[in-house]
Motif scaffolding. Structure first.
Motif, PDB file in Angstrom:
ATOM      1  N   GLY A  28      -1.577  10.375   1.915  1.00 37.68           N
ATOM      2  CA  GLY A  28      -2.851   9.897   2.434  1.00 37.68           C
ATOM      3  C   GLY A  28      -3.403   8.719   1.654  1.00 37.68           C
ATOM      4  O   GLY A  28      -4.436   8.167   2.020  1.00 37.68           O
ATOM      5  N   ASP A  29      -2.709   8.311   0.582  1.00 38.78           N
ATOM      6  CA  ASP A  29      -3.147   7.177  -0.235  1.00 38.78           C
ATOM      7  C   ASP A  29      -1.915   6.429  -0.736  1.00 38.78           C
ATOM      8  O   ASP A  29      -1.565   6.481  -1.919  1.00 38.78           O
ATOM      9  CB  ASP A  29      -3.997   7.676  -1.416  1.00 38.78           C
ATOM     10  N   PRO A  30      -1.219   5.705   0.146  1.00 37.14           N
ATOM     11  CA  PRO A  30       0.050   5.061  -0.245  1.00 37.14           C
ATOM     12  C   PRO A  30      -0.093   4.068  -1.390  1.00 37.14           C
ATOM     13  O   PRO A  30       0.829   3.896  -2.178  1.00 37.14           O
ATOM     14  CB  PRO A  30       0.491   4.356   1.046  1.00 37.14           C
TER      15      PRO A  30
ATOM     16  N   VAL B 247      -4.176   5.869   8.175  1.00 37.89           N
ATOM     17  CA  VAL B 247      -4.450   5.810   6.741  1.00 37.89           C
ATOM     18  C   VAL B 247      -4.704   4.355   6.342  1.00 37.89           C
ATOM     19  O   VAL B 247      -3.904   3.473   6.655  1.00 37.89           O
ATOM     20  CB  VAL B 247      -3.273   6.392   5.922  1.00 37.89           C
ATOM     21  N   TRP B 248      -5.803   4.123   5.637  1.00 36.92           N
ATOM     22  CA  TRP B 248      -6.144   2.752   5.239  1.00 36.92           C
ATOM     23  C   TRP B 248      -5.315   2.322   4.042  1.00 36.92           C
ATOM     24  O   TRP B 248      -5.089   3.077   3.099  1.00 36.92           O
ATOM     25  CB  TRP B 248      -7.624   2.672   4.880  1.00 36.92           C
ATOM     26  N   MET B 249      -4.875   1.058   4.115  1.00 38.37           N
ATOM     27  CA  MET B 249      -4.165   0.469   2.983  1.00 38.37           C
ATOM     28  C   MET B 249      -4.771  -0.898   2.689  1.00 38.37           C
ATOM     29  O   MET B 249      -5.047  -1.657   3.622  1.00 38.37           O
ATOM     30  CB  MET B 249      -2.674   0.314   3.290  1.00 38.37           C
ATOM     31  N   PRO B 250      -4.975  -1.231   1.410  1.00 32.03           N
ATOM     32  CA  PRO B 250      -5.502  -2.568   1.086  1.00 32.03           C
ATOM     33  C   PRO B 250      -4.509  -3.646   1.478  1.00 32.03           C
ATOM     34  O   PRO B 250      -3.300  -3.429   1.499  1.00 32.03           O
ATOM     35  CB  PRO B 250      -5.696  -2.506  -0.434  1.00 32.03           C
TER      36      PRO B 250
ATOM     37  N   ASP C 286       0.905  -3.331  -3.212  1.00 36.48           N
ATOM     38  CA  ASP C 286       2.133  -3.802  -3.854  1.00 36.48           C
ATOM     39  C   ASP C 286       3.335  -3.085  -3.235  1.00 36.48           C
ATOM     40  O   ASP C 286       3.986  -2.252  -3.865  1.00 36.48           O
ATOM     41  CB  ASP C 286       2.058  -3.526  -5.363  1.00 36.48           C
ATOM     42  N   ALA C 287       3.632  -3.415  -1.995  1.00 34.71           N
ATOM     43  CA  ALA C 287       4.741  -2.780  -1.287  1.00 34.71           C
ATOM     44  C   ALA C 287       5.010  -3.544   0.006  1.00 34.71           C
ATOM     45  O   ALA C 287       4.159  -4.296   0.494  1.00 34.71           O
ATOM     46  CB  ALA C 287       4.414  -1.317  -0.969  1.00 34.71           C
TER      47      ALA C 287
END
Length: 746
Positions: free
Chosen positions: A216-218, A232-235, A239-240
């Motif tokens: 839930g927090d990659p 799921v939110w990702m900035p 770094d991926a």
């Protein structure tokens, strides 16, 4: 043998507290491995999860199967959402972890434990002892054949995506960077991609392939492959590499390994996939790159060269070595060093020379580990000299010397000195550290070059470069030929208490003069004598170098500073002033001493005329004195003269020049005077008026005093017996006050 533990939120656990905790584990589970598993015991439901989900919704939530090395062991963790905890709050989950030893996964890939029967769906009762697992039985849902059919069903898009994913994963395993986030609504699809990647890699590489099927927090996870859901939110700067499985894959260039594995899956050649994995931990791209270099002289990228260098160490077929020797000029440092270290002479010697040349041009590479063969030394030494001359930083120059030392090159000290001297500029820093790194045989040349450059530099550059550490390195050297640098070093020695102030001053005065040295010395003396001198120091300085004091403002002001500090009251100050007068010095030092002696000597003036002459001399000197000293001298002189009787003082004023009279009266009138002094000044004013020489400022003061609101009975009584003074006092009074009855008369 694998240890187990269950982690969940419980009302009470083995420790007796409430909340998330390990509620059950295998006996003998060490605290260290258990702590290393803890970061993977986490679960955050997808954002779209209802606040109070139903059982069906809970069962449909993604399962988080994660794997990662944990210290010298491996962590295999399955986290499933449970819904409510003991208090009725939602957010509870079960984390079932296996702590595995190295041998537990031999021949098995961690993803094979997806849907394995060993996983618990509910936590054990608190305090339960979980059995150690001596046999690990994987699930059966992810065999290579079924995965091959699944890829085939996906068509060209699936194989294109496979090539991209394999290249990303290979890059991480080989080069150590590049995470992969798989975004998909179907958790099973994410699991299959992880499984295909795992079967494509050597088993040794798979044990380093960390993953989690859902997070839930990659952005906060540490695994190489991370699965997550679209909500799921990702900035944006995560770094991926993010791959959205619902989108069509874009064409991308891939490496040799990725292309080969993709074609093997396309043809369902599972034996070929196993053979591809036979390269062990080596990068499969490496073999093809090595062959191209040897046979065609192909230019290899830095990444390919690094991979080939790793392949060189355990050994390669014998036919490779002669080709590598002939291609030395195409090699980077890492590959050339590997060949130099592990190859036979026909390849190692030219590669050793290549290493030295590259290290001379790039200091970051460091010195080579193998000595340079004699046949190459003259050619490489010329390159070393050129690199020294071209060096734009001291660390670069020192690195060149270190390479030269390791390679046994001859570098004349004069070349080193000239190169170092050219580097003295404000940006030159960390000199002592670089001096420590300099090979011993060139340290003196480096220091000599620094001194030469410092002496040629401007004072500002010299001040910037001469740090305390560098001054310490130069303090023991003979710097007589470099007076400016020596002055700066001696000044530092004084500040660090290595030299007393007098000795430092004398050492600087002994240096030969050069361009700008007078100004630099004066600046140094000002710094050395920042604190006021003592009388003992001044005695030593006057005895050893008294004649030089007038040459420098900072030195010539030292006696005056002592006079100010002592307030002109110390006998030692008088002694110092007398020494200066006896030595017949000139300039500030003489003026300061003479002013002090004059101010003190006024006490011995026998006649007003003599006192007036001394005051006149003092008036002329005061114009050149420091303000603090001038203030003290004038105050002392005025106070001394105020002790004379009024007739003496009146006569003195009559003989003074206007400038002398002005400051003397200003001193007398500015002091808060008692009745006796007021009477004396009033008498002086009256007598000066009587002889026809009134002084305006004294007249003004006297009239203000006489015509003020205060009663003047005491003044009247003082002057009662002297008719002239009584009459003079009466004339000072305003007309309206003259009718006041004096001394009780009608």
């Amino acid at each position: 043998m694998a240890w187990q533990l269950h982690y969940t939120s419980a009302a009470t656990g083995p420790s007796g507290r409430a909340g998330f905790q390990v509620v059950a584990d295998s006996p003998g589970l060490p605290a260290g491995p258990a702590a290393e598993v803890t970061p993977f015991l986490t679960y955050r439901p997808p954002p779209g999860t209802p606040t109070a989900p139903t059982r069906e919704q809970i069962r449909a939530m993604p399962v988080a199967l994660s794997y990662a090395p944990a210290g010298d062991r491996h962590a295999l963790v399955r986290c499933v959402y449970l819904g409510q905890d003991y208090s009725g709050r939602y957010g509870n989950f079960l984390g079932h972890a296996l702590v595995l030893a190295d041998g537990d996964l031999v021949g098995l890939r961690p993803i094979e434990f997806w849907r394995a029967a060993l996983w618990a769906d509910a936590p054990a009762d608190p305090g339960t002892e979980l059995p150690e697992l001596t046999e690990l039985t994987p699930g059966t849902a992810l065999d290579p054949e079924s995965l091959g059919r699944w890829l085939s069903a996906g068509g060209q898009a699936a194989y294109q995506r496979l090539g991209t994913l394999l290249d990303l994963v290979r890059r991480n395993l080989v080069q150590g960077y590049g995470r992969l986030v798989l975004v998909g609504a179907d958790g099973e699809e994410i699991v299959r991609w992880i499984a295909v990647i795992s079967y494509s890699l050597p088993w040794e590489a798979v044990t380093r392939l960390s993953f989690v099927t859902y997070s839930g927090d990659p952005a906060a996870t540490t695994q190489l492959i991370v699965g997550t859901t679209p909500d799921v939110w990702m900035p944006s700067d995560v770094d991926a590499t993010v791959v959205v499985l619902a989108e069509e894959p874009q064409p991308a260039e891939t490496g040799r390994f990725a292309r080969t594995a993709r074609e093997l899956w396309r043809s369902m050649d599972f034996d070929g996939i196993d053979e591809l994995a036979g390269f062990g931990t080596a990068d499969p791209d490496t073999a093809a790159a090595l062959v191209a270099l040897c046979l065609t002289g192909a230019t290899l990228s830095p990444e390919e060269q690094a991979a080939v260098a790793e392949l060189i160490e355990p050994g390669v077929p014998g036919w490779v070595w002669p080709h590598l020797g002939k291609r030395a000029d195409l090699l980077g440092y890492g590959l050339a060093a590997a060949i130099s270290a592990h190859g036979p002479a026909e390849a190692a010697e030219p590669c050793a020379a290549r290493c030295v040349l590259l290290a001379l041009r790039d200091p970051a590479l460091g010195p080579p580990t193998r000595a340079l063969p004699e046949a190459y030394r003259e050619q490489v030494a010329a390159v070393a000299w050129a690199e020294l001359a071209a060096a734009d930083r001291l660390d670069h120059l020192v690195a060149v010397l270190r390479v030269a030392e390791a390679a046994g090159l001859r570098v004349p000290a004069a070349k080193v000195e000239r190169a170092v001297a050219a580097l003295v500029e404000p940006q030159l820093t960390d000199v002592p550290a670089q001096l420590d790194r300099t090979p011993y045989r060139w340290r003196e040349a480096l220091l000599a070059g620094l001194v030469t450059g410092l002496e040629q530099a401007t004072p500002a550059v010299r001040a910037s470069v001469l740090t305390p550490e560098l001054c310490r390195s130069l303090a023991g050297r003979d710097l007589r030929a470099a007076p400016s640098t020596a002055t700066a070093v001696i000044t530092w020695q004084t500040g660090s208490a290595a030299l007393d102030r007098v000795e430092a001053t004398l050492q600087i005065l002994r240096l030969r003069h050069g361009t700008g040295t007078m100004r630099e010395r004066d600046t140094a003396f000002k710094d050395i004598w920042r604190e006021d001198p003592t009388a003992a120091e001044l005695r030593r300085l006057l005895d050893a170098a008294g004649a030089h004091l007038p040459d420098y403002h900072a030195l010539s002001s030292l006696p005056g500073r002592l006079f100010v500090r002592t307030g002109l009251k110390d006998e030692q100050a008088v002694e110092i002033a007398t020494r200066v007068r006896t030595a017949r010095m000139a300039g500030i030092v003489a003026d300061d001493a003479e002013a002090l002696l004059l101010a003190i000597g006024l006490a011995g003036a026998r006649t007003p005329q003599r006192a007036a002459a001394e005051v006149g001399r003092l008036t002329a000197l005061v114009r050149h004195l420091d303000q603090d000293l001038a203030t003290l001298v004038l105050a002392r002189a005025a106070k001394t003269l105020a002790k004379q009787d009024p007739l003496f003082r009146m006569a003195l004023i009559r003989h003074l020049s206007r400038p002398s009279r002005e400051w003397l009266l200003q001193q007398w009138l500015s002091v808060k005077a008692g009745r006796d002094e007021q009477a004396a000044l009033l008498e002086i004013a009256i007598r000066l008026r009587d002889v026809g020489e009134p002084v305006p400022e004294l007249e003004e003061w006297a009239q203000s005093l006489v015509n003020g609101w205060s009663p003047f009975g005491s003044m009247e009584s003082r002057f009662k017996k002297d008719p002239e003074l009584s009459e003079g006092l009466r004339r000072l009074m305003k007309p309206k006050r003259r009718g006041i009855r004096l001394w009780g008369n009608d």
